[in-house]
Design an enzyme around this catalytic site. Structure first.
Site, mmCIF file in Angstrom:
data_model
loop_
_atom_site.group_PDB
_atom_site.id
_atom_site.type_symbol
_atom_site.label_atom_id
_atom_site.label_comp_id
_atom_site.label_asym_id
_atom_site.label_seq_id
_atom_site.Cartn_x
_atom_site.Cartn_y
_atom_site.Cartn_z
ATOM 1 N N HIS A 1 1.692 24.552 1.793
ATOM 2 C CA HIS A 1 1.342 23.314 2.511
ATOM 3 C C HIS A 1 2.799 22.737 3.152
ATOM 4 O O HIS A 1 3.604 22.868 2.236
ATOM 5 C CB HIS A 1 0.524 22.503 2.197
ATOM 6 C CG HIS A 1 0.685 21.835 0.610
ATOM 7 N ND1 HIS A 1 1.833 20.728 0.686
ATOM 8 C CD2 HIS A 1 0.801 22.157 -0.588
ATOM 9 C CE1 HIS A 1 1.798 20.144 -0.650
ATOM 10 N NE2 HIS A 1 1.178 21.075 -1.312
ATOM 11 N N ASP B 1 2.951 19.377 4.016
ATOM 12 C CA ASP B 1 3.120 18.207 4.192
ATOM 13 C C ASP B 1 3.452 17.596 2.761
ATOM 14 O O ASP B 1 3.406 18.357 1.780
ATOM 15 C CB ASP B 1 1.737 17.603 4.370
ATOM 16 C CG ASP B 1 0.686 17.714 3.233
ATOM 17 O OD1 ASP B 1 0.679 19.093 2.989
ATOM 18 O OD2 ASP B 1 -0.255 16.910 2.992
ATOM 19 N N ASP C 1 6.863 20.187 -4.558
ATOM 20 C CA ASP C 1 5.622 20.035 -3.991
ATOM 21 C C ASP C 1 5.516 19.854 -2.535
ATOM 22 O O ASP C 1 5.570 18.860 -1.907
ATOM 23 C CB ASP C 1 4.867 19.149 -4.895
ATOM 24 C CG ASP C 1 3.396 19.347 -4.418
ATOM 25 O OD1 ASP C 1 3.035 20.397 -3.776
ATOM 26 O OD2 ASP C 1 2.482 18.421 -4.606
ATOM 27 N N GLU D 1 -2.719 18.873 2.996
ATOM 28 C CA GLU D 1 -3.098 19.390 1.824
ATOM 29 C C GLU D 1 -3.072 17.953 0.855
ATOM 30 O O GLU D 1 -3.960 17.972 -0.318
ATOM 31 C CB GLU D 1 -2.151 20.311 1.004
ATOM 32 C CG GLU D 1 -2.642 20.898 -0.240
ATOM 33 C CD GLU D 1 -2.213 20.377 -1.465
ATOM 34 O OE1 GLU D 1 -3.020 20.484 -2.549
ATOM 35 O OE2 GLU D 1 -1.488 19.355 -1.338
ATOM 36 N N GLU D 2 -2.247 17.149 0.864
ATOM 37 C CA GLU D 2 -2.081 15.911 -0.069
ATOM 38 C C GLU D 2 -3.264 14.922 0.241
ATOM 39 O O GLU D 2 -3.006 13.862 -0.530
ATOM 40 C CB GLU D 2 -0.847 15.375 0.143
ATOM 41 C CG GLU D 2 0.253 16.388 -0.396
ATOM 42 C CD GLU D 2 0.487 16.696 -1.768
ATOM 43 O OE1 GLU D 2 -0.436 16.237 -2.423
ATOM 44 O OE2 GLU D 2 1.243 17.288 -2.081
ATOM 45 N N GLU E 1 2.409 27.082 -4.644
ATOM 46 C CA GLU E 1 2.407 26.019 -5.163
ATOM 47 C C GLU E 1 3.366 25.902 -6.484
ATOM 48 O O GLU E 1 3.425 27.203 -6.911
ATOM 49 C CB GLU E 1 0.860 25.359 -5.662
ATOM 50 C CG GLU E 1 0.335 24.947 -4.676
ATOM 51 C CD GLU E 1 0.377 23.334 -4.503
ATOM 52 O OE1 GLU E 1 1.507 22.712 -4.817
ATOM 53 O OE2 GLU E 1 -0.416 22.890 -3.521
ATOM 54 N N HIS F 1 5.219 14.881 -6.884
ATOM 55 C CA HIS F 1 5.027 13.489 -6.593
ATOM 56 C C HIS F 1 5.891 12.580 -7.217
ATOM 57 O O HIS F 1 5.740 11.123 -7.314
ATOM 58 C CB HIS F 1 3.459 13.271 -6.806
ATOM 59 C CG HIS F 1 2.583 14.094 -5.910
ATOM 60 N ND1 HIS F 1 1.127 13.746 -5.968
ATOM 61 C CD2 HIS F 1 2.969 15.003 -5.340
ATOM 62 C CE1 HIS F 1 0.679 14.931 -5.256
ATOM 63 N NE2 HIS F 1 1.552 15.531 -4.639
#
Length: 372
Positions: free
Chosen positions: A87, A89, A116, A145-146, A175, A349
């Site tokens: 992903h 984003d 991430d 995705e987030e 990932e 994150h």
């Protein structure tokens, strides 16, 4: 390379547009360049444009764009087709201190997205340069995705163009895994278990019935429950059943007539969504149980030749994925999948998000070794 663009997409070059991505740069520089194009969820157009422009000169790829999701495919007639997905984003940036632009500190690349998962996306892009891979490849660079599932680019492919993925034999989601292979993923179910009482003044509780007190039985059943450890395709998945929330009561002087215990069940990928729901219903028999959401897991498919070849070529440890990831979306399309990518998932994150440079380099080397 043919482009099939979403009719709703329009883009004109602007002074603030990022510099073109150089796919021939080393994987660390490419990761930094991707991260420095801010792409918080629902703001992925600029990074998607940059990736699309970088792929455009590669004649061995055919690219399809759906919104801000790209699918790039080889059509070499190989006996096997594998998906490499990531992903594009990220979660929102920090402000104090800011975690973009990226910077190097020793052997770590710091910044939002380094873990991430733009490090994994950079590895995908380096693999996209291989004009004669040993199997046909489908590269997926997807948005959303987030955040809520309705924005997820894999879901959009599944709904609009499943043919772009369904012919694959195997998928790798890049990932962060610390550059080991995590096979499949567990399913996740969230349920509300409700107890009902009768409201009354708290000075005269005998006139009512306390629903919060009744929740003690729900918690007792959870405490007594022994979750299974299930072996699927040689990997151990540790199930879990936990209370993750409890609400009840409307005022400090009222006996509560309702209490809700929210339960999260993480279940092995040998169970279907219906199996998981039935188990929760049985465990809390006698109470009102409402399944709020339920996403099935994904088998790792490590008995398949494509998966075995991947693991053998990488020569890294293989463990079960104990969380839920988008490999489950591939499973829903009939494609077994594993997780493999650079970065420590514990730093995803995080305000101090950073990825070890050696992991970026080793992930690239391992993937290219597999494609040789």
């Amino acid at each position: 390379m043919a482009n099939d663009l979403d009719d709703n997409r329009t883009h004109e070059a602007a002074p603030g547009d990022p510099a073109p991505l150089d796919l021939t740069a080393d994987v660390v520089s490419l990761t930094a360049a991707l991260c420095d194009i801010e792409s918080v969820s629902r703001d992925e157009q600029r990074v998607c444009d940059a990736i699309e422009s970088a792929l455009e000169p590669l004649e061995h790829l055919t690219v399809t764009r759906i919104g801000n999701t790209l699918v790039a495919r080889t059509e070499l007639g190989r006996d096997e087709r594998v998906v490499l997905a990531g992903h594009i984003d990220t979660v929102p940036l920090t402000v104090d201190p800011p975690n973009l632009p990226t910077h190097r500190e020793g052997d770590d690349l710091w910044g939002r997205g380094t873990v991430d998962m733009k490090g994994g996306v950079a590895v995908q892009l380096k693999a996209a340069l291989v004009a004669e891979p040993s199997r046909d490849l489908t590269f997926v660079f997807y948005e959303g995705e987030e955040i809520d599932s309705e924005y997820n680019g894999l879901l959009h492919i599944q709904q609009q163009r499943p043919d772009l993925i369904e012919d694959a034999d195997f998928a790798v989601l890049l990932e962060p895994t610390g550059s080991i292979v995590e096979g499949g993923c567990k399913g996740t179910l969230r349920a509300e278990v409700v107890t009902k009482g009768i409201a009354a003044h708290s000075a005269r509780p005998w006139n009512g019935h306390n629903a919060i007190h009744d929740a003690a039985e729900v918690l007792a059943r959870l405490a007594e429950y022994q979750p299974e450890t299930v072996v699927v395709d040689g990997l151990e998945y540790r199930e879990a059943m936990n209370a993750v929330g409890i609400t009840g009561g409307i005022a400090g002087n009222v006996i509560p007539d309702r209490c809700v215990v929210t339960v999260n069940y993480r279940y092995a990928p040998d169970k279907s969504e219906d199996d998981a729901a039935a188990l929760v219903d049985q465990l809390f028999s006698g109470f009102v149980v409402t399944i709020k959401d339920n996403a099935g897991g994904a088998r790792p498919g490590l008995d398949l030749p494509a998966a075995q070849g991947f693991v053998a070529a990488l020569g890294v440890d293989v463990v079960a994925k104990q969380g839920w990831t988008d490999v489950a979306r591939f499973a829903a399309m009939g494609v077994p999948a594993v997780n493999f990518g650079p970065g420590d998932p514990n730093l995803a994150h995080h305000d101090e998000e950073r990825c070890p440079v050696p992991q970026l380099e080793s992930a690239e080397a391992a993937l290219l070794r597999w494609l040789a």
